[in-house]
Design an enzyme around this catalytic site. Structure first.
Site, PDB file in Angstrom:
ATOM      1  N   THR A 170      46.240  52.301  40.352  1.00  0.00           N
ATOM      2  CA  THR A 170      47.239  51.505  39.623  1.00  0.00           C
ATOM      3  C   THR A 170      46.614  51.148  38.272  1.00  0.00           C
ATOM      4  O   THR A 170      46.682  51.944  37.355  1.00  0.00           O
ATOM      5  CB  THR A 170      47.674  50.252  40.418  1.00  0.00           C
ATOM      6  OG1 THR A 170      46.531  49.502  40.792  1.00  0.00           O
ATOM      7  CG2 THR A 170      48.465  50.647  41.647  1.00  0.00           C
ATOM      8  N   LYS A 192      40.727  52.795  45.681  1.00  0.00           N
ATOM      9  CA  LYS A 192      41.351  52.324  44.448  1.00  0.00           C
ATOM     10  C   LYS A 192      41.291  50.815  44.424  1.00  0.00           C
ATOM     11  O   LYS A 192      41.133  50.176  45.465  1.00  0.00           O
ATOM     12  CB  LYS A 192      42.795  52.802  44.322  1.00  0.00           C
ATOM     13  CG  LYS A 192      43.764  52.280  45.354  1.00  0.00           C
ATOM     14  CD  LYS A 192      44.316  50.922  45.115  1.00  0.00           C
ATOM     15  CE  LYS A 192      44.941  50.771  43.749  1.00  0.00           C
ATOM     16  NZ  LYS A 192      45.489  49.375  43.632  1.00  0.00           N
ATOM     17  N   THR A 220      46.475  45.667  45.650  1.00  0.00           N
ATOM     18  CA  THR A 220      45.661  46.050  46.795  1.00  0.00           C
ATOM     19  C   THR A 220      44.390  46.780  46.468  1.00  0.00           C
ATOM     20  O   THR A 220      44.273  47.464  45.492  1.00  0.00           O
ATOM     21  CB  THR A 220      46.381  46.979  47.811  1.00  0.00           C
ATOM     22  OG1 THR A 220      46.385  48.284  47.279  1.00  0.00           O
ATOM     23  CG2 THR A 220      47.756  46.486  48.122  1.00  0.00           C
ATOM     24  N   GLU A 240      38.416  43.742  36.924  1.00  0.00           N
ATOM     25  CA  GLU A 240      39.190  43.557  35.688  1.00  0.00           C
ATOM     26  C   GLU A 240      38.410  42.792  34.633  1.00  0.00           C
ATOM     27  O   GLU A 240      37.996  41.653  34.856  1.00  0.00           O
ATOM     28  CB  GLU A 240      40.513  42.873  36.006  1.00  0.00           C
ATOM     29  CG  GLU A 240      41.448  43.844  36.701  1.00  0.00           C
ATOM     30  CD  GLU A 240      42.698  43.195  37.226  1.00  0.00           C
ATOM     31  OE1 GLU A 240      43.639  43.930  37.513  1.00  0.00           O
ATOM     32  OE2 GLU A 240      42.725  41.969  37.351  1.00  0.00           O
ATOM     33  N   ASN A 268      45.575  39.994  33.219  1.00  0.00           N
ATOM     34  CA  ASN A 268      46.388  39.267  34.198  1.00  0.00           C
ATOM     35  C   ASN A 268      47.399  38.313  33.587  1.00  0.00           C
ATOM     36  O   ASN A 268      48.305  37.845  34.274  1.00  0.00           O
ATOM     37  CB  ASN A 268      45.478  38.536  35.179  1.00  0.00           C
ATOM     38  CG  ASN A 268      44.803  39.507  36.100  1.00  0.00           C
ATOM     39  OD1 ASN A 268      45.490  40.240  36.798  1.00  0.00           O
ATOM     40  ND2 ASN A 268      43.490  39.567  36.062  1.00  0.00           N
ATOM     41  N   SER A 276      54.777  41.754  32.641  1.00  0.00           N
ATOM     42  CA  SER A 276      55.873  41.780  31.671  1.00  0.00           C
ATOM     43  C   SER A 276      55.756  42.973  30.726  1.00  0.00           C
ATOM     44  O   SER A 276      54.845  43.762  30.810  1.00  0.00           O
ATOM     45  CB  SER A 276      55.886  40.474  30.885  1.00  0.00           C
ATOM     46  OG  SER A 276      54.595  40.014  30.633  1.00  0.00           O
TER      47      SER A 276
END
Lengths: 410, 410
Positions: free
Chosen positions: B158, B184, B195, B282, B405, B410
């Site tokens: 993702t 992943k 996930t 991230e 995040n 959006s």
């Protein structure tokens, strides 16, 4: 330290009245900061009762250990607070610094060291040179005053962007009772765990055990109901001092109905100050109320509410003005409390986003997104299992938080 | 989605070998992403044993419920994974989507739905239209191949910035056994709890209960020992498939010494993939190993290590290259585990910063600060009370995390 004032800061400051039996003074002791006050001495008349709530950290500061020991005595004559150095994790040197400070204060005020209460806030791990208080505390006793409360509120600040004050006035037996409070900190997130500190002063004649019971009770729904980043300080301190100067019969028992009346006013002050701490949360741009209902117990609801309020994914979504209710589901799921995905109802403000485990029929992305642009937001979750409920107050997680905490110490 | 590749990404990709009895194919089903594959079908020969570890979230996705039910059967013939939609918190529609997907897969492959395993990753709360799989799965069965593993690794991504693959080869009874793995996710922090998914494939002949025991054991020190932001996904899934094609006698019991040999190779693969997930955390710029020793038990050590690794204050200090050991003390203190401030020893790398509850005599701010500029860091805490120890792997908390995040949905 030149942080801009939080956009969530109150528009006006409270101006608490003088509290009979309480006088204070502040000074520049040069502990860490330049050109500002960094030490507060408050002196109490004889007969002042004290109660306190201290951090539950298992690595508390030396001052916390000191206060915990002295609270059992129930009486206070002096409070010394310094900012700039938390005297935490300083080993034997820290204990010596606490003893020396208490001795200097006791001598200046003329009381026993067991009646001296201490709090320190600032960088941790650095030894605190308590000799700096020598002379300073004596000098402070020569310039004590009962007002204005802005002075002590400012002396205890570290990276706070505004001074935090609160007050309440109530009437018991036809007599006016006053409560004044000051606080510092951005919740548990003050840099280097510099601490959340709050001090409350009243002229009510109230026995220490009663004051303690009321303080513990109302702390649960004020300071213990806020979170900025889930990091619990080594030095969190809430102390309440009651001088007993108000001319009413002493409140000696929780069964006295006046205890409840006083407790409500105390609760207002604690709640007000706790909300100010959240509003000064590091980098905060949104004030968020998290309501959880329908849990199997109040305790379970509180754990779920805290799981939501502490979640970095929830907090960053709020910062991004994204009505990301999926992250609310995640936070409910990870709380480890009884929950049934297919009974959850989730709302942002009045906008119900999900019902019975799926997107609500009336859900409008546009309306929810418009709501998220506000500065004061609420997140409500109904678990659908029982009658337990809880509310936790928090703020969003922004670039400001990273800036402040990635750069503070150096 | 056009995130830059993590600076912590491995310099080379593993190229796992074909696993006898496993074939796969990927397709663009148009679930959410454009111009990339988003569905994976893996097909297993008859006799393939399966084991799995699933999220402990109490609000799991529909696919998690499905897998949990089918794992009891112990055999697998098909695995369907889609990216772009997590089919989580989708209520009755989610359950229907799972059933339909399993039926389509069972028909395409020619097996029972109880032998089909499913995983979904991506945005949550959006109903997944499983009719998109109609035709697609049939078509995939016509182009199955056993290599290269890069294709399935890419189809399940993702917001991952690199594909995650691992492999191990071992010899048992003179026969070569192969293990291939793909994963992943950026740990628990994939946006919208999209996930953490991982799938392991081997040609070892190993009974499902033995495979399950080994998977559970080694998951504890790999995937369960990482944290990026403390947010547990609704859909975390780790599945292992053993086709039994390797020509050795079946491993039917944990008492068989070959189970231990296989388990070690399995452990290597799981650990390698877990570290890759942290390296794709991230916004991560630092890879951090947190070692806790001297706790009263291993479980207690793990809780303390996680308290350190999850602390926003610790993670932002590391991002700021600040050897802020005071925040480590704070995180130990808030863990709620047995600890004695005055027995703590804290080190960053080989640099001992604190010993016996205060700054170490040999402490050098310059040396510690120089160490913090590295990309791979370790934080070691000795509690000084017992023999319990644990290691947790994490990354720092940076502006990149807020960017990703605060803007993702959006």
């Amino acid at each position: 330290m030149a942080l801009p004032v939080s956009p969530l800061a109150p528009k006006t400051y409270a101006t608490p009245p003088a509290i009979a039996g309480v006088r204070f003074a502040t000074a520049e002791a040069g502990i860490r900061y330049k050109g500002r006050t960094d030490v507060l001495l408050a002196v109490f008349d004889e007969g002042t009762a004290v109660a306190g709530v201290l951090t539950r950290s298992l690595c508390p500061s030396a001052a916390i250990d000191w206060c915990r020991q002295n609270l059992s005595g129930g009486t206070a004559r002096a409070l010394v607070v310094n900012s700039g150095n938390a005297n935490a994790f300083t080993g034997l040197k820290g204990i010596e610094a606490v003893s020396l400070t208490a001795e200097l204060a006791a001598r200046a005020v003329g009381c026993a060291t067991s009646e001296v209460f201490l709090a320190s806030t600032g960088v941790i791990g650095e030894p605190l040179d308590a000799r700096k208080f020598d002379g300073v505390l004596d000098a402070l006793t020569q310039k004590l005053s009962a007002e204005p409360w802005m002075e002590p509120a400012k002396a205890i600040m570290t990276t706070d962007t505004f001074a935090k004050l609160s007050e309440a006035t109530l009437e018991i037996d036809g007599v006016t009772i006053n409560i004044a409070g000051i606080a510092k900190g951005s919740g548990m997130i003050a840099p280097d765990m510099a601490t959340m500190l709050s001090f409350v002063f009243t002229d009510a004649p109230i026995a220490a055990p009663v004051l303690q019971a009321l303080l513990t009770k109302h702390n649960a729904t004020s300071f213990n109901a806020i979170t900025v980043d889930s990091d619990t300080s080594t030095s969190d301190t809430l102390l309440a001092f009651a001088t007993g100067k108000a001319a009413i019969d002493p409140i000696a028992s929780l069964d006295d109905p006046r205890a409840e009346i006083f407790g409500e006013a105390l609760s207002d002050v604690l709640f007000d100050m706790a909300m100010q701490v959240v509003r000064d949360g590091e980098g905060a741009t949104k004030f968020v109320t998290v309501n959880v209902s329908g849990a199997t117990s109040d305790e379970s609801a509180a754990k779920i509410a805290r799981s939501i309020a502490d979640s970095p994914l929830v907090k960053t979504a709020i910062a991004g003005e994204d009505a990301n209710w999926g992250r609310i589901v995640m936070a409910v799921g990870k709380a480890g409390q009884p929950a049934d995905r297919d009974k959850l109802t989730i709302a942002f403000g009045d906008h119900v986003l999900a019902r019975n485990g799926q997107r609500a029929a009336e859900y409008s992305e546009d309306a929810a997104t418009a709501y998220m642009k506000g500065e004061e937001l609420s997140v409500s979750v109904d678990i659908g299992l029982g009658a337990g409920h809880a509310t936790v107050y928090t703020c969003d997680l922004t670039h400001g938080y990273i800036d402040i905490n990635g750069n503070y110490r150096s």
